[in-house]
Design an enzyme around this catalytic site. Sequence first.
Site, PDB file in Angstrom:
ATOM      1  N   TRP A   2       0.808  -1.224   0.000  1.00 54.41           N
ATOM      2  CA  TRP A   2       0.000   0.000   0.000  1.00 54.41           C
ATOM      3  C   TRP A   2       0.842   1.276   0.000  1.00 54.41           C
ATOM      4  CZ3 TRP A   2      -4.552   1.968  -0.932  1.00 54.41           C
ATOM      5  CH2 TRP A   2      -4.808   3.272  -0.507  1.00 54.41           C
ATOM      6  N   ASN A   4       0.165   5.738  -0.234  1.00 58.07           N
ATOM      7  CA  ASN A   4      -0.628   6.923  -0.569  1.00 58.07           C
ATOM      8  C   ASN A   4       0.275   8.143  -0.723  1.00 58.07           C
ATOM      9  OD1 ASN A   4      -1.370   6.126   2.414  1.00 58.07           O
ATOM     10  ND2 ASN A   4      -1.893   8.269   2.427  1.00 58.07           N
ATOM     11  N   ASP A   5       0.039   9.218  -0.025  1.00 61.01           N
ATOM     12  CA  ASP A   5       0.665  10.515  -0.345  1.00 61.01           C
ATOM     13  C   ASP A   5       2.177  10.481  -0.615  1.00 61.01           C
ATOM     14  OD1 ASP A   5      -1.763  10.860   0.923  1.00 61.01           O
ATOM     15  OD2 ASP A   5      -1.036  12.296   2.388  1.00 61.01           O
ATOM     16  N   GLN A  21       3.720   7.697   1.912  1.00 58.64           N
ATOM     17  CA  GLN A  21       2.933   6.984   2.914  1.00 58.64           C
ATOM     18  C   GLN A  21       2.891   5.520   2.501  1.00 58.64           C
ATOM     19  OE1 GLN A  21       0.840   8.601   5.888  1.00 58.64           O
ATOM     20  NE2 GLN A  21       2.962   9.147   5.528  1.00 58.64           N
ATOM     21  N   GLU A 188      -6.136  18.927   3.973  1.00 57.78           N
ATOM     22  CA  GLU A 188      -4.956  18.092   4.221  1.00 57.78           C
ATOM     23  C   GLU A 188      -3.819  18.570   3.310  1.00 57.78           C
ATOM     24  OE1 GLU A 188      -6.853  13.804   5.312  1.00 57.78           O
ATOM     25  OE2 GLU A 188      -6.668  14.137   3.190  1.00 57.78           O
ATOM     26  N   TRP A 283      -9.376   8.656  -2.302  1.00 61.02           N
ATOM     27  CA  TRP A 283      -9.820   7.925  -1.108  1.00 61.02           C
ATOM     28  C   TRP A 283     -11.183   7.276  -1.305  1.00 61.02           C
ATOM     29  CZ3 TRP A 283      -6.618   6.037   2.073  1.00 61.02           C
ATOM     30  CH2 TRP A 283      -5.444   6.712   2.406  1.00 61.02           C
TER      31      TRP A 283
HETATM   32  C1  FRU Z   1      -3.938  12.437   2.931  1.00 59.36           C
HETATM   33  C2  FRU Z   1      -3.723  11.904   4.343  1.00 59.36           C
HETATM   34  C3  FRU Z   1      -2.909  12.870   5.175  1.00 59.36           C
HETATM   35  C4  FRU Z   1      -2.315  12.002   6.230  1.00 59.36           C
HETATM   36  C5  FRU Z   1      -2.048  10.718   5.450  1.00 59.36           C
HETATM   37  C6  FRU Z   1      -2.215   9.468   6.253  1.00 59.36           C
HETATM   38  O1  FRU Z   1      -4.172  11.454   1.997  1.00 59.36           O
HETATM   39  O2  FRU Z   1      -4.968  11.622   4.953  1.00 59.36           O
HETATM   40  O3  FRU Z   1      -3.653  13.966   5.680  1.00 59.36           O
HETATM   41  O4  FRU Z   1      -1.163  12.540   6.783  1.00 59.36           O
HETATM   42  O5  FRU Z   1      -2.937  10.713   4.358  1.00 59.36           O
HETATM   43  O6  FRU Z   1      -1.795   8.354   5.523  1.00 59.36           O
END
Ligand code: FRU
Length: 486
Positions: A2, A4-5, A21, A188, A283
Amino acid sequence: MWMNDPNGMVYYEGEYHLFYQYYPDSTVWGPMHWGHAVSTDMVHWKHLPIALYPDSLGMIFSGSAVVDSYNTSGLGLNNNAPLVAIFTHHNDAAAKAGKDDYQYQSLAFSNDHGRTWTKYKHNPVLPNTHHFKDFRDPKVSWDPTHHRWMMALAANDHAEFWISKDLKSWRHLSDFGHEWGGHGGVWECPDFFPITLEGSTDTLWVLIQNINPGGPNGGSATQYFIGTFDGTDFTLDPKFSKEVLNGNGVWLDYGRDNYAGVTWSGIPDTDGRHLFLGWMSNWDYGQQVPTTPWRSAMTIPRTLTLRNTAAGLRLCSWPAKELSSLHGRQYGLQHVRISTPTDLNARMHCDKAIMDLDLQLDLGDKPAGNFSIILSNAKGERYVISFDRTLNTFSFDRSHSGNTGFSSQFCATPTRAPRISKGNEMHLRMIMDVASCEFFAEDGETVVTEIYFPSTPFTSIQIVPESGDLLLNSVTAFELNATKQQ
Ligand code: FRU
């Protein structure tokens, strides 16, 4: 697994660092780590070991990294410049126990080009004394005018600006945004930086502000604001869109799949670009997309510029020039008038639709000029981009693009994006990969990034005029080579 950011994007001594992330144990979100990759061109990446692991203060949420050139933090070895990461610690146990101060900002540093990281022993450096449930994603940059560090931070429904001399102790400066822009979700991942207006010497400030949900086409998206900064307050520029006054956002990308993007720090002045990339997902369905054993990718790197457009000041995105290192065979057409559906690949004798395509069109006089671009495979799976001349709007439909059933959110409605310029001449650029199309209209004034999952890759690009002839003034296409892991 996985991802993300994007996090901690910093350029240092010839290397672009990209942290992200990361949950190494599953293809869904979990206890966050910072994964790490480096590149010399933002196109070919080398994976490095995990940089930051969760610890007793919490998971490692999003944040940024800087080169502390003057060793203001004192964390450099022998007074050399350390790399310093500033991130959010998210204390899940405290969150589950119903507390509201479970997110706070911490530091880690590296003295070996980002290969190993040490957490600062007095973490957190910025506790959550105001008890904001969402208090995260610090984006830090050096302010050469005031000789201090600036932090943009997301706090519930607004951005906060904090300053520091040494990255360790922080003072609150000002807030922005309760009353401006889109508020359909949590703010965010902000970014705050000065930028020169194209064709002038004027410098304005940009606040990038990601929001989830509340995007223009549902779920996560990236809005921004243009204004001035007087050393304390960020104030909107009157030439920026009035839309933000009415609770609407102005969007860096109207597509469903570009989120949490920010810019690289440490880019040398001799380069001077504002280089951006985002998480190519949403998301709404990011944890369900049908890929294994990985989930999600980043967008291609993009250069951001500030332009005075027909709709006022706009932040435009364009593929970073380094992308040309993937260019394979070149194809082209010039001055072709089409009145019926035309298969570009057949016309160019090319059997791939994984390419970097540049189209210069003449729409003709109104009411002519409606058309579609259809990416498809032999099974009839397709991604359809349409232009409506009357509305001056693009729409993007992936409802027949292959596997869509993994989430009802994935193609709930077609994506819509406004075109800003109104002229007969239209310039489009599309970067098409197996599972994504990154679409740029009019030198990046309108951007749409979207993913799709056809059962076999698209091989055909068809142009369908829908109201009168269309003139393809020029078509330039490059096959895109695969990036082998370095
Ligand atoms: C944005 C977010 C951030 C947070 C991270 C957690 O996608 O929600 O605000 O730091 O992902 O994985």
